[in-house]
Design a protein around this motif. Structure first.
Motif, PDB file in Angstrom:
ATOM      1  N   ASP A 214      51.244  41.746  43.805  1.00  0.00           N
ATOM      2  CA  ASP A 214      49.882  42.246  43.767  1.00  0.00           C
ATOM      3  C   ASP A 214      49.466  42.461  42.317  1.00  0.00           C
ATOM      4  OD1 ASP A 214      49.637  42.308  46.530  1.00  0.00           O
ATOM      5  OD2 ASP A 214      50.466  44.332  46.658  1.00  0.00           O
ATOM      6  N   TYR A 215      48.249  42.089  42.011  1.00  0.00           N
ATOM      7  CA  TYR A 215      47.714  42.273  40.678  1.00  0.00           C
ATOM      8  C   TYR A 215      46.455  43.116  40.776  1.00  0.00           C
ATOM      9  CZ  TYR A 215      50.836  38.542  39.243  1.00  0.00           C
ATOM     10  OH  TYR A 215      51.949  37.796  38.983  1.00  0.00           O
ATOM     11  N   PHE A 216      46.297  44.007  39.846  1.00  0.00           N
ATOM     12  CA  PHE A 216      45.124  44.858  39.800  1.00  0.00           C
ATOM     13  C   PHE A 216      44.486  44.718  38.423  1.00  0.00           C
ATOM     14  CE2 PHE A 216      48.128  46.692  42.754  1.00  0.00           C
ATOM     15  CZ  PHE A 216      47.341  46.856  43.887  1.00  0.00           C
ATOM     16  N   ILE A 217      43.187  44.609  38.401  1.00  0.00           N
ATOM     17  CA  ILE A 217      42.458  44.446  37.149  1.00  0.00           C
ATOM     18  C   ILE A 217      41.452  45.580  37.021  1.00  0.00           C
ATOM     19  CG2 ILE A 217      40.878  42.980  35.849  1.00  0.00           C
ATOM     20  CD1 ILE A 217      42.069  40.596  37.351  1.00  0.00           C
ATOM     21  N   ILE A 218      41.429  46.167  35.852  1.00  0.00           N
ATOM     22  CA  ILE A 218      40.447  47.204  35.575  1.00  0.00           C
ATOM     23  C   ILE A 218      39.588  46.730  34.406  1.00  0.00           C
ATOM     24  CG2 ILE A 218      42.034  48.462  34.082  1.00  0.00           C
ATOM     25  CD1 ILE A 218      40.611  51.037  34.997  1.00  0.00           C
ATOM     26  N   GLU A 219      38.299  46.844  34.554  1.00  0.00           N
ATOM     27  CA  GLU A 219      37.382  46.446  33.498  1.00  0.00           C
ATOM     28  C   GLU A 219      36.715  47.688  32.945  1.00  0.00           C
ATOM     29  OE1 GLU A 219      34.631  43.427  34.644  1.00  0.00           O
ATOM     30  OE2 GLU A 219      36.198  42.167  35.509  1.00  0.00           O
ATOM     31  N   LEU A 220      36.824  47.850  31.644  1.00  0.00           N
ATOM     32  CA  LEU A 220      36.221  48.987  30.967  1.00  0.00           C
ATOM     33  C   LEU A 220      35.191  48.486  29.971  1.00  0.00           C
ATOM     34  CD1 LEU A 220      39.505  50.961  30.229  1.00  0.00           C
ATOM     35  CD2 LEU A 220      37.889  51.371  32.089  1.00  0.00           C
ATOM     36  N   LYS A 221      34.115  49.233  29.830  1.00  0.00           N
ATOM     37  CA  LYS A 221      33.089  48.856  28.863  1.00  0.00           C
ATOM     38  C   LYS A 221      33.639  49.104  27.459  1.00  0.00           C
ATOM     39  CE  LYS A 221      28.305  49.499  27.653  1.00  0.00           C
ATOM     40  NZ  LYS A 221      27.038  50.139  27.949  1.00  0.00           N
TER      41      LYS A 221
END
Length: 76
Positions: free
Chosen positions: A7-14
């Motif tokens: 499983d891969y999780f991606i978090i996008e931050l400004k």
């Protein structure tokens, strides 16, 4: 044996940056994009020339012939 599914999780931050930092990043990304496209174009041209050469086609035919007959000595 098959690999297990990960499983891969991606978090996008400004990204909070100044205008001058944004300009520098955009310029570097553009340079990297241009370099990538130039290198890819060169590699594709060389690959096409290689496929068109008589020596390559002759070696490819010899390889395919040896592979069909399972001749390991010829493959080397």
């Amino acid at each position: 044996m098959a690999k297990g599914k990960k499983d891969y999780f991606i978090i996008e931050l400004k990204l909070l940056i100044d205008t001058w930092q944004k300009d520098i990043l955009l310029k570097r990304f553009e340079i990297a994009r241009t370099l990538y496209n130039t290198t890819l174009s060169y590699a594709v041209k060389k690959y096409t020339l290689m496929q068109e050469s008589k020596h390559y086609r002759k070696q490819l035919r010899c390889y395919q012939k040896a592979k069909k007959s399972n001749d390991t000595k010829e493959l080397k």
